[in-house]
Design a protein around this motif. Structure first.
Motif, short mmCIF file in Angstrom:
data_model
loop_
_atom_site.label_atom_id
_atom_site.label_comp_id
_atom_site.label_asym_id
_atom_site.label_seq_id
_atom_site.Cartn_x
_atom_site.Cartn_y
_atom_site.Cartn_z
N THR A 34 0.81 -1.21 0.00
CA THR A 34 0.00 0.00 0.00
C THR A 34 0.85 1.26 0.00
O THR A 34 2.08 1.21 0.01
CB THR A 34 -1.00 -0.01 1.18
OG1 THR A 34 -2.03 0.96 0.94
CG2 THR A 34 -0.31 0.30 2.51
N CYS A 35 0.17 2.40 -0.03
CA CYS A 35 0.84 3.71 -0.13
C CYS A 35 1.52 4.09 1.19
O CYS A 35 1.09 3.71 2.27
CB CYS A 35 -0.19 4.77 -0.50
SG CYS A 35 0.54 6.38 -0.85
N LEU A 36 2.58 4.90 1.06
CA LEU A 36 3.27 5.37 2.26
C LEU A 36 2.54 6.52 2.95
O LEU A 36 2.95 6.98 4.01
CB LEU A 36 4.70 5.80 1.88
CG LEU A 36 4.89 6.69 0.65
CD1 LEU A 36 4.36 8.09 0.84
CD2 LEU A 36 6.36 6.71 0.26
N ASP A 37 1.42 6.97 2.36
CA ASP A 37 0.62 8.07 2.93
C ASP A 37 0.35 7.81 4.42
O ASP A 37 -0.09 6.73 4.80
CB ASP A 37 -0.70 8.17 2.15
CG ASP A 37 -1.48 9.43 2.47
OD1 ASP A 37 -1.66 9.74 3.67
OD2 ASP A 37 -1.91 10.12 1.52
N HIS A 38 0.60 8.82 5.24
CA HIS A 38 0.45 8.67 6.69
C HIS A 38 -1.01 8.54 7.12
O HIS A 38 -1.28 8.24 8.28
CB HIS A 38 1.11 9.85 7.41
CG HIS A 38 0.77 11.19 6.81
ND1 HIS A 38 1.14 11.53 5.52
CD2 HIS A 38 0.07 12.23 7.29
CE1 HIS A 38 0.69 12.75 5.26
NE2 HIS A 38 0.03 13.18 6.30
N ALA A 59 5.34 4.99 -2.68
CA ALA A 59 4.46 6.04 -3.17
C ALA A 59 3.38 5.42 -4.05
O ALA A 59 3.67 4.80 -5.07
CB ALA A 59 5.25 7.09 -3.96
N GLY A 60 2.13 5.53 -3.64
CA GLY A 60 1.02 5.00 -4.40
C GLY A 60 0.66 3.56 -4.07
O GLY A 60 -0.42 3.08 -4.39
N GLY A 61 1.59 2.84 -3.45
CA GLY A 61 1.37 1.40 -3.24
C GLY A 61 1.47 0.64 -4.55
O GLY A 61 0.80 -0.37 -4.75
N HIS A 98 -4.85 0.34 -2.97
CA HIS A 98 -4.66 1.73 -3.39
C HIS A 98 -5.72 2.58 -2.71
O HIS A 98 -6.67 2.05 -2.14
CB HIS A 98 -4.75 1.84 -4.92
CG HIS A 98 -3.54 1.24 -5.60
ND1 HIS A 98 -3.38 1.21 -6.96
CD2 HIS A 98 -2.44 0.64 -5.08
CE1 HIS A 98 -2.22 0.63 -7.25
NE2 HIS A 98 -1.64 0.27 -6.13
N HIS A 99 -5.55 3.91 -2.74
CA HIS A 99 -6.50 4.73 -1.99
C HIS A 99 -6.90 5.99 -2.75
O HIS A 99 -6.18 6.45 -3.64
CB HIS A 99 -5.92 5.09 -0.61
CG HIS A 99 -4.80 6.09 -0.65
ND1 HIS A 99 -4.98 7.43 -0.41
CD2 HIS A 99 -3.48 5.94 -0.89
CE1 HIS A 99 -3.81 8.06 -0.50
NE2 HIS A 99 -2.88 7.18 -0.80
N THR A 100 -8.04 6.55 -2.35
CA THR A 100 -8.53 7.81 -2.93
C THR A 100 -7.68 8.96 -2.40
O THR A 100 -7.00 8.83 -1.38
CB THR A 100 -10.00 8.06 -2.54
OG1 THR A 100 -10.08 8.12 -1.11
CG2 THR A 100 -10.91 6.94 -3.05
N GLN A 101 -7.71 10.10 -3.10
CA GLN A 101 -6.97 11.31 -2.71
C GLN A 101 -5.46 11.07 -2.60
O GLN A 101 -4.78 11.68 -1.77
CB GLN A 101 -7.46 11.86 -1.37
CG GLN A 101 -8.93 12.23 -1.33
CD GLN A 101 -9.37 12.67 0.07
OE1 GLN A 101 -8.58 13.16 0.88
NE2 GLN A 101 -10.65 12.50 0.35
N CYS A 102 -4.93 10.17 -3.43
CA CYS A 102 -3.50 9.86 -3.33
C CYS A 102 -2.67 11.02 -3.87
O CYS A 102 -2.97 11.57 -4.93
CB CYS A 102 -3.18 8.58 -4.10
SG CYS A 102 -1.48 8.00 -3.83
N GLY A 103 -1.62 11.36 -3.14
CA GLY A 103 -0.74 12.46 -3.54
C GLY A 103 -0.03 12.20 -4.86
O GLY A 103 0.43 13.14 -5.52
N THR A 104 0.08 10.92 -5.25
CA THR A 104 0.70 10.62 -6.53
C THR A 104 -0.21 10.99 -7.69
O THR A 104 0.22 11.00 -8.84
CB THR A 104 1.06 9.12 -6.65
OG1 THR A 104 -0.16 8.36 -6.64
CG2 THR A 104 1.97 8.65 -5.55
ZN LIG Z 1 -1.10 7.64 -1.65
#
Ligand SMILES: [Zn+2]
Length: 179
Positions: A34-38, A59-61, A98-104
């Motif tokens: 998965t993404c590294l998003d905190h 990044a992004g997973g 994966h997730h919504t609002q991803c910074g990537t």
């Molecule tokens: Zn993300």
């Protein structure tokens, strides 16, 4: 005093009641990519306890070559250490989340991507490959990428999921299947 100081205090609390986990296969038999998003911490989202699941984050997973390499090695290691006595025909399930609002997602925009490449020295193609604009689409791409990799053990299954930042809910896009 560093920014780690309050976290180290929390660790001190943690260590006081800690019980070591013996080396063994992940008890949930799951490996999460998965993404590294905190905001996307699998331990919290899935209520994981120590020793339950392997987690790989970037990044992004995205299922990059590095991720495929790690999974191939872990499958080999699990087979060597715990193989026949524990798992008949299935080592673990890889869950790509994966997730919504991803910074990537910004990287899907060519001009943003070009600027980012200029500023960081990263290759534009690599940045484009990490973009998650629509997680429902990219998660399918990445599950397929993993399932069609010659490095993937036939004893590993792969599933795809999307985490919605707005609701906290994970929905399954692709059920687990073997290569
Ligand atoms: Zn993300």
């Amino acid at each position: 005093m560093t920014r780690m100081t309050p976290l180290l205090e929390r660790n001190e609390q943690f260590a006081r009641t800690y019980t070591p986990v013996a080396l063994g296969p992940p008890t949930a038999q799951v490996l999460i990519v998965t993404c590294l998003d905190h905001r996307v911490d699998p331990a919290i989202i899935f209520g994981l306890r120590l020793g339950e699941a392997v987690v790989i984050r970037n990044a992004g997973g995205r299922v990059t070559q590095a991720v495929i390499d790690d999974i191939a090695y872990l499958a080999y290691l699990a087979g060597q250490l715990f193989g026949e006595q524990v798992f008949a025909d299935s080592l673990f399930e890889v869950a790509v989340v994966h997730h919504t609002q991803c910074g990537t997602g910004f990287l899907a925009d060519p001009s943003f991507r070009h600027q980012a490449a200029e500023a960081t020295g990263l290759a534009e193609a690599a940045l484009e490959a990490s973009a998650v604009a629509d997680p429902h689409i990219t998660v399918k791409t990445d599950v397929e990428r993993l399932l069609t990799s010659p490095l993937l053990s036939p004893k590993v299954s792969v599933s795809g999921h999307v985490y919605d930042i707005a609701t906290g809910r994970v929905t399954t896009t692709l059920d687990a299947r073997h290569p």
